[in-house]
Design an enzyme around this catalytic site. Structure first.
Site, PDB file in Angstrom:
ATOM      1  N   HIS A  59      10.974  61.392  23.316  1.00  0.00           N
ATOM      2  CA  HIS A  59      11.535  60.337  23.709  1.00  0.00           C
ATOM      3  C   HIS A  59      10.456  59.073  23.945  1.00  0.00           C
ATOM      4  O   HIS A  59      10.385  58.147  23.504  1.00  0.00           O
ATOM      5  CB  HIS A  59      12.591  60.219  24.866  1.00  0.00           C
ATOM      6  N   GLU A 113       9.406  51.986  21.611  1.00  0.00           N
ATOM      7  CA  GLU A 113       8.535  52.720  22.818  1.00  0.00           C
ATOM      8  C   GLU A 113       7.281  52.178  22.602  1.00  0.00           C
ATOM      9  O   GLU A 113       6.807  52.023  23.923  1.00  0.00           O
ATOM     10  CB  GLU A 113       8.545  54.164  22.248  1.00  0.00           C
ATOM     11  N   HIS A 117       6.963  50.199  26.229  1.00  0.00           N
ATOM     12  CA  HIS A 117       6.217  50.979  27.414  1.00  0.00           C
ATOM     13  C   HIS A 117       4.795  51.077  26.846  1.00  0.00           C
ATOM     14  O   HIS A 117       3.790  51.215  28.169  1.00  0.00           O
ATOM     15  CB  HIS A 117       6.910  52.641  27.386  1.00  0.00           C
TER      16      HIS A 117
HETATM   17  P1  AMP Z   1      13.956  53.139  26.656  1.00  0.00           P
HETATM   18  O1  AMP Z   1      14.230  51.857  26.086  1.00  0.00           O
HETATM   19  O2  AMP Z   1      12.565  53.546  26.115  1.00  0.00           O
HETATM   20  O3  AMP Z   1      14.023  53.429  28.117  1.00  0.00           O
HETATM   21  O4  AMP Z   1      14.852  54.179  25.716  1.00  0.00           O
HETATM   22  C1  AMP Z   1      16.100  53.892  25.883  1.00  0.00           C
HETATM   23  C2  AMP Z   1      16.540  53.319  24.381  1.00  0.00           C
HETATM   24  O5  AMP Z   1      16.256  54.444  23.434  1.00  0.00           O
HETATM   25  C3  AMP Z   1      18.188  53.280  24.309  1.00  0.00           C
HETATM   26  O6  AMP Z   1      18.425  52.086  23.574  1.00  0.00           O
HETATM   27  C4  AMP Z   1      18.447  54.746  23.586  1.00  0.00           C
HETATM   28  O7  AMP Z   1      19.490  54.439  22.488  1.00  0.00           O
HETATM   29  C5  AMP Z   1      17.428  54.671  22.685  1.00  0.00           C
HETATM   30  N1  AMP Z   1      16.994  56.096  22.103  1.00  0.00           N
HETATM   31  C6  AMP Z   1      16.902  57.462  22.893  1.00  0.00           C
HETATM   32  N2  AMP Z   1      16.765  58.225  22.161  1.00  0.00           N
HETATM   33  C7  AMP Z   1      16.730  57.965  20.853  1.00  0.00           C
HETATM   34  C8  AMP Z   1      16.440  58.436  19.672  1.00  0.00           C
HETATM   35  N3  AMP Z   1      16.218  59.893  19.809  1.00  0.00           N
HETATM   36  N4  AMP Z   1      16.597  57.752  18.545  1.00  0.00           N
HETATM   37  C9  AMP Z   1      16.557  56.496  18.743  1.00  0.00           C
HETATM   38  N5  AMP Z   1      16.795  55.874  19.862  1.00  0.00           N
HETATM   39  C10 AMP Z   1      16.928  56.455  20.973  1.00  0.00           C
END
Ligand code: AMP
Ligand code: AMP
Length: 224
Positions: A59, A113, A117
């Site tokens: 992730h 990502e 991040h």
């Molecule tokens: P983050 O913003 O990095 O904390 O991650 C959360 C976001 O990532 C949310 O919008 C989730 O819907 C998305 N997300 C989590 N897993 C996946 C995945 N395998 N593919 C695409 N989006 C994802």
């Protein structure tokens, strides 16, 4: 002590650079079980390259502070540039698969990502090394193997949270945080595994702090 008003501009600039270079204490390295993303009410879409392998996917690698806070979206000047990771694309498709809808090639997920991040850790990573480092951690971990060695399989069965944590600690040498979500029927299930990496991005460490959240004491490990 001198007041800020009397500090010269170059010194203020230096202070800004130094503080932005130390804006986090460690990283969470977060792996995700695709079966648990897809069997929810919200469902999922397989990437255009096809159904991902039945393995944990990446992730993200997330800078975090010891007090639980974290920086995000730190540098709009270094927006995601796919051309910088051409050599990693096939490995990203296999190991960092998007499951978002509508079906796409993963660029959106990787860009999110990196921008949210990765740009907060530019003192240790550029875009290429951010993705490469995460891929290298994933391949060194063999998370699914650690679970399977302890008889824990993605078979839709229920396993104790403790047995899952112990198996991962046994296999990797570090205590993980387990994040659960709910399947369509509301069962608590193994969704994401968090391990911690030191602030230079070079080695696993024991987590200084775990995220908040709770799993049931018995959780499902769904098929994918
Ligand atoms: P983050 O913003 O990095 O904390 O991650 C959360 C976001 O990532 C949310 O919008 C989730 O819907 C998305 N997300 C989590 N897993 C996946 C995945 N395998 N593919 C695409 N989006 C994802
Ligand atoms: P609790 O049941 O929340 O009092 O937690 C008991 C112990 O299990 C504590 O050491 C917690 O840090 C740990 N723990 C609870 N939930 C999780 C989890 N989802 N992942 C990892 N450790 C956990």
């Amino acid at each position: 002590m001198k007041s800020t008003a009397s500090l010269s501009l170059p010194i203020l600039f230096l202070l800004a650079v130094v503080s932005s270079a130390q804006a986090y204490d460690f990283f969470y390295f977060v792996l995700q079980w695709p079966g648990s993303y897809c069997d929810t009410k919200q469902s999922c879409c397989y990437p255009t390259s096809g159904k991902p392998a039945a393995d944990f996917g990446i992730h993200g690698l997330w800078p975090n502070n010891n007090d639980g806070s974290y920086p995000s979206n730190c540098d709009p000047r270094t927006s995601f540039d796919k051309s910088k990771i051409q050599g990693l694309l096939s490995s990203l498709q296999s190991n960092w698969p998007t499951l978002a809808c509508p079906s796409n090639d993963g660029t959106n997920f990787w860009a999110h990502e990196w921008e949210k991040h990765g740009t907060c850790a530019e003192s240790v990573f550029n875009e290429y090394s951010y993705f490469k480092t995460a891929l290298d951690f994933k391949s060194s971990l063999n998370l699914l193997q650690s679970l399977q060695s302890a008889g824990i399989q993605p078979d839709g069965g229920h396993y104790s949270l403790k047995s899952i944590k112990d198996a991962i600690e046994q296999g990797t040498g570090y205590a993980p945080y387990i994040e659960c979500n709910a399947d369509e029927s509301g069962n608590s299930q193994l969704y994401q595994v968090y391990l911690c990496v030191d602030s230079s991005g070079s080695q696993l460490i024991e987590c200084p702090i775990f995220p908040r959240g709770k799993c049931n004491s018995q959780i499902e490990f769904p098929m994918f």
